[in-house]
Design an enzyme around this catalytic site. Structure first.
Site, PDB file in Angstrom:
ATOM      1  N   HIS A  82      13.633  -1.039  -6.568  1.00 39.42           N
ATOM      2  CA  HIS A  82      12.330  -1.227  -7.192  1.00 39.42           C
ATOM      3  C   HIS A  82      12.524  -2.022  -8.478  1.00 39.42           C
ATOM      4  O   HIS A  82      13.517  -1.838  -9.183  1.00 39.42           O
ATOM      5  CB  HIS A  82      11.716   0.140  -7.527  1.00 39.42           C
ATOM      6  CG  HIS A  82      10.411   0.036  -8.253  1.00 39.42           C
ATOM      7  ND1 HIS A  82       9.223  -0.247  -7.604  1.00 39.42           N
ATOM      8  CD2 HIS A  82      10.110   0.139  -9.568  1.00 39.42           C
ATOM      9  CE1 HIS A  82       8.253  -0.297  -8.489  1.00 39.42           C
ATOM     10  NE2 HIS A  82       8.757  -0.068  -9.694  1.00 39.42           N
ATOM     11  N   ASP A 161      -1.450   8.922  -7.688  1.00 41.12           N
ATOM     12  CA  ASP A 161      -0.975   7.932  -8.659  1.00 41.12           C
ATOM     13  C   ASP A 161      -1.950   6.766  -8.782  1.00 41.12           C
ATOM     14  O   ASP A 161      -2.133   6.205  -9.858  1.00 41.12           O
ATOM     15  CB  ASP A 161       0.418   7.416  -8.273  1.00 41.12           C
ATOM     16  CG  ASP A 161       0.864   6.325  -9.231  1.00 41.12           C
ATOM     17  OD1 ASP A 161       1.044   6.635 -10.423  1.00 41.12           O
ATOM     18  OD2 ASP A 161       0.983   5.159  -8.813  1.00 41.12           O
ATOM     19  N   ARG A 168      -5.515   5.084 -16.355  1.00 38.88           N
ATOM     20  CA  ARG A 168      -4.636   4.722 -17.474  1.00 38.88           C
ATOM     21  C   ARG A 168      -4.873   3.284 -17.900  1.00 38.88           C
ATOM     22  O   ARG A 168      -4.891   2.955 -19.081  1.00 38.88           O
ATOM     23  CB  ARG A 168      -3.168   4.886 -17.068  1.00 38.88           C
ATOM     24  CG  ARG A 168      -2.711   6.331 -17.054  1.00 38.88           C
ATOM     25  CD  ARG A 168      -1.393   6.452 -16.311  1.00 38.88           C
ATOM     26  NE  ARG A 168      -0.346   5.675 -16.911  1.00 38.88           N
ATOM     27  CZ  ARG A 168       0.702   5.159 -16.253  1.00 38.88           C
ATOM     28  NH1 ARG A 168       0.848   5.380 -14.957  1.00 38.88           N
ATOM     29  NH2 ARG A 168       1.612   4.460 -16.875  1.00 38.88           N
ATOM     30  N   SER A 183       5.003   7.757 -12.233  1.00 39.81           N
ATOM     31  CA  SER A 183       4.237   6.840 -11.383  1.00 39.81           C
ATOM     32  C   SER A 183       5.184   6.069 -10.449  1.00 39.81           C
ATOM     33  O   SER A 183       4.981   5.995  -9.233  1.00 39.81           O
ATOM     34  CB  SER A 183       3.443   5.892 -12.283  1.00 39.81           C
ATOM     35  OG  SER A 183       2.918   4.833 -11.559  1.00 39.81           O
ATOM     36  N   LYS A 187       6.095   7.099  -6.061  1.00 41.76           N
ATOM     37  CA  LYS A 187       5.980   6.160  -4.929  1.00 41.76           C
ATOM     38  C   LYS A 187       7.334   6.014  -4.226  1.00 41.76           C
ATOM     39  O   LYS A 187       7.412   6.045  -3.009  1.00 41.76           O
ATOM     40  CB  LYS A 187       5.454   4.812  -5.434  1.00 41.76           C
ATOM     41  CG  LYS A 187       3.963   4.889  -5.727  1.00 41.76           C
ATOM     42  CD  LYS A 187       3.416   3.653  -6.397  1.00 41.76           C
ATOM     43  CE  LYS A 187       3.858   3.525  -7.806  1.00 41.76           C
ATOM     44  NZ  LYS A 187       2.981   2.989  -8.784  1.00 41.76           N
TER      45      LYS A 187
HETATM   46  N1  URA Z   1       4.654   0.511 -12.452  1.00 33.13           N
HETATM   47  C1  URA Z   1       4.142   1.617 -11.846  1.00 33.13           C
HETATM   48  O1  URA Z   1       4.232   1.760 -10.636  1.00 33.13           O
HETATM   49  N2  URA Z   1       3.548   2.538 -12.611  1.00 33.13           N
HETATM   50  C2  URA Z   1       3.434   2.420 -13.952  1.00 33.13           C
HETATM   51  O2  URA Z   1       2.903   3.300 -14.590  1.00 33.13           O
HETATM   52  C3  URA Z   1       3.951   1.274 -14.564  1.00 33.13           C
HETATM   53  C4  URA Z   1       4.570   0.336 -13.785  1.00 33.13           C
END
Ligand code: URA
Length: 433
Positions: A82, A161, A168, A183, A187
């Site tokens: 990621h 999320d 947010r 967050s 995922k």
């Molecule tokens: N990437 C994400 O998936 N979540 C965040 O809060 C910030 C960057």
């Protein structure tokens, strides 16, 4: 239990327990908690933080209340990666074919990005015919045979999320380490993977501008990862210049094809990062030697296997491989605007977010969710950080279908940071295991 008490507790800097965090996540999904209450709690978390245990409970509650994909039936090693996002970041598109040629599974489900960094799915969609939405049956079959895909993630993965992130984003609470860490990992941990590498980009073109902030995020993610018993490593890599030579959707696909065709030595930063990422992914699983891993990567690049694998992957997802075989087939933007050096000296860095914002205004990315992308818009770098510059030298070229306004041109020129000494910065700034 009620949400007002939970908000009060966090407002008063008290710790939330597992039940309270579960109640919160369930409540936002069944809409028994209103958006304004969620936003208040998010702001209280933004101001007063979450400790490691609370961050773990939050991540777990998001995962447990969404879909989980176990890739049942896949019996070989699944590797995942990621990136926190940067300009010109095409690493996954290069990593996937190399790993698949080396016999590993790379089963990537990505979300679409909004904002100044480009999305992998958009880049792939610049190849005519390429499909990022695939059925569950297709995913299962491809996981087992080709062992490599990049598809759009189902809406039900880490569903809470999505709601949290949207709030947010509009309530000034994105920039919180525990919220970002939970967050990202909610995922990533909604899928089975055997080893995960998180590339935290750091610099003027990254979400995390300072090294200390990037390090703090890595530490938070590694703590959560340990609590989940997952094998994760973080790298912090520099993002003071667009990665490689090109940024922009079809320009990046062209660069991926060029790299995989064997011209990898032209891209020092990408090659270095690929070697480090694969080494760390494998080191999570067994004791490997860096030079041997590097040799294996070089082998699949030199013998054409990685390029062949990229063609198979594009074909398997409906893309027209004649574009990859002959990159001149890609559409080219009408205008090329050259940005020349205003002064002599050394190139110290770029104010990369400013450049990326201009590219987005020209159509390279989305300002709103429904915006249509112009795949041909982008930039081509001519100079690297640390290079000696003479006044009038070509620094980078912007490709666009709209003529640049005088304001955009002035912003691009102002985005170049000159110095009187050569800066030689490492691309990989730190590895945190
Ligand atoms: N990437 C994400 O998936 N979540 C965040 O809060 C910030 C960057």
């Amino acid at each position: 239990m009620n949400i007002i008490n939970i908000i009060e507790k966090k407002r008063d800097k008290k710790l939330l327990n597992k039940n309270e965090i579960d109640f919160f996540i369930k409540g936002i999904l069944d809409e028994s908690i209103a958006d304004y209450q969620t936003s208040s709690l998010l702001m209280a978390i933004f101001l007063n933080g979450l400790n490691d245990e609370e961050t773990y409970y939050l991540t777990k509650a998001i995962i447990d209340n969404g879909e989980y994909i176990n890739f049942d039936g896949v019996d070989s090693t699944i590797l995942d990666k990621h990136s926190t996002g940067g300009v010109g970041d095409k690493i996954s598109l290069i990593l996937g074919p190399i790993l698949a040629s080396m016999g590993y599974k790379f089963l990537k489900m990505s979300g679409r990005s909004l904002g100044f960094t480009g999305g992998t799915l958009d880049k792939l969609e610049s190849i005519p015919g390429f499909k990022v939405n695939q059925s569950d049956e297709w995913i299962e079959k491809t996981a087992n045979d080709l062992g490599f895909f990049i598809v759009s993630q189902s809406e039900n993965i880490a569903k809470a999320d999505r709601i949290l992130y949207t709030l947010r984003d509009v309530c000034a609470s994105v920039d919180s380490i525990p919220l970002i860490a939970s967050s990202i990992l909610s995922k990533k941990f909604s899928f089975r993977n055997d080893s995960l590498l998180i590339d935290v980009k750091c610099g003027t073109g990254a979400f995390m501008e300072s090294f200390d902030k990037a390090k703090e995020l890595c530490d938070a993610m590694l703590n959560i990862s340990k609590a989940f018993n997952r094998k994760t490593t973080c790298i912090i890599s520099s993002m003071n210049k667009a990665l490689g030579k090109r940024a922009g959707n079809n320009l990046e696909i062209i660069e991926v094809a060029d790299f995989l065709k064997g011209n990898y030595k032209d891209y020092d930063d990408i090659y270095d990062e690929i070697n480090h990422i694969i080494y760390e992914l494998l080191l999570n699983l067994e004791n490997v030697d860096y030079d041997e891993v590097k040799d294996s990567i070089k082998r699949v690049l030199d013998n054409g296997e990685a390029f062949e694998m990229f063609l198979k992957f594009v074909h398997n997802q409906g893309g027209d491989i004649s574009y990859i075989e002959d990159i001149n087939k890609f559409d080219k933007a009408r205008y090329e605007t050259e940005i020349l050096a205003d002064t002599s000296g050394y190139l110290n860095s770029y104010k990369l977010k400013d450049i990326a914002k201009t590219l987005n205004e020209l159509g390279a990315g989305r300002l709103k969710k429904e915006d249509k992308i112009d795949y041909t818009v982008g930039l081509i770098n001519e100079k690297c950080i640390g290079d000696k510059i003479d006044k009038g030298d070509l620094l980078f070229t912007i490709r666009s279908n709209k003529e640049l306004s005088s304001e955009q041109l002035a912003n691009l020129k102002a985005s170049v940071v000159y110095g009187d000494k050569a800066i030689k910065e490492k691309h990989i700034l730190e590895v945190i295991r």
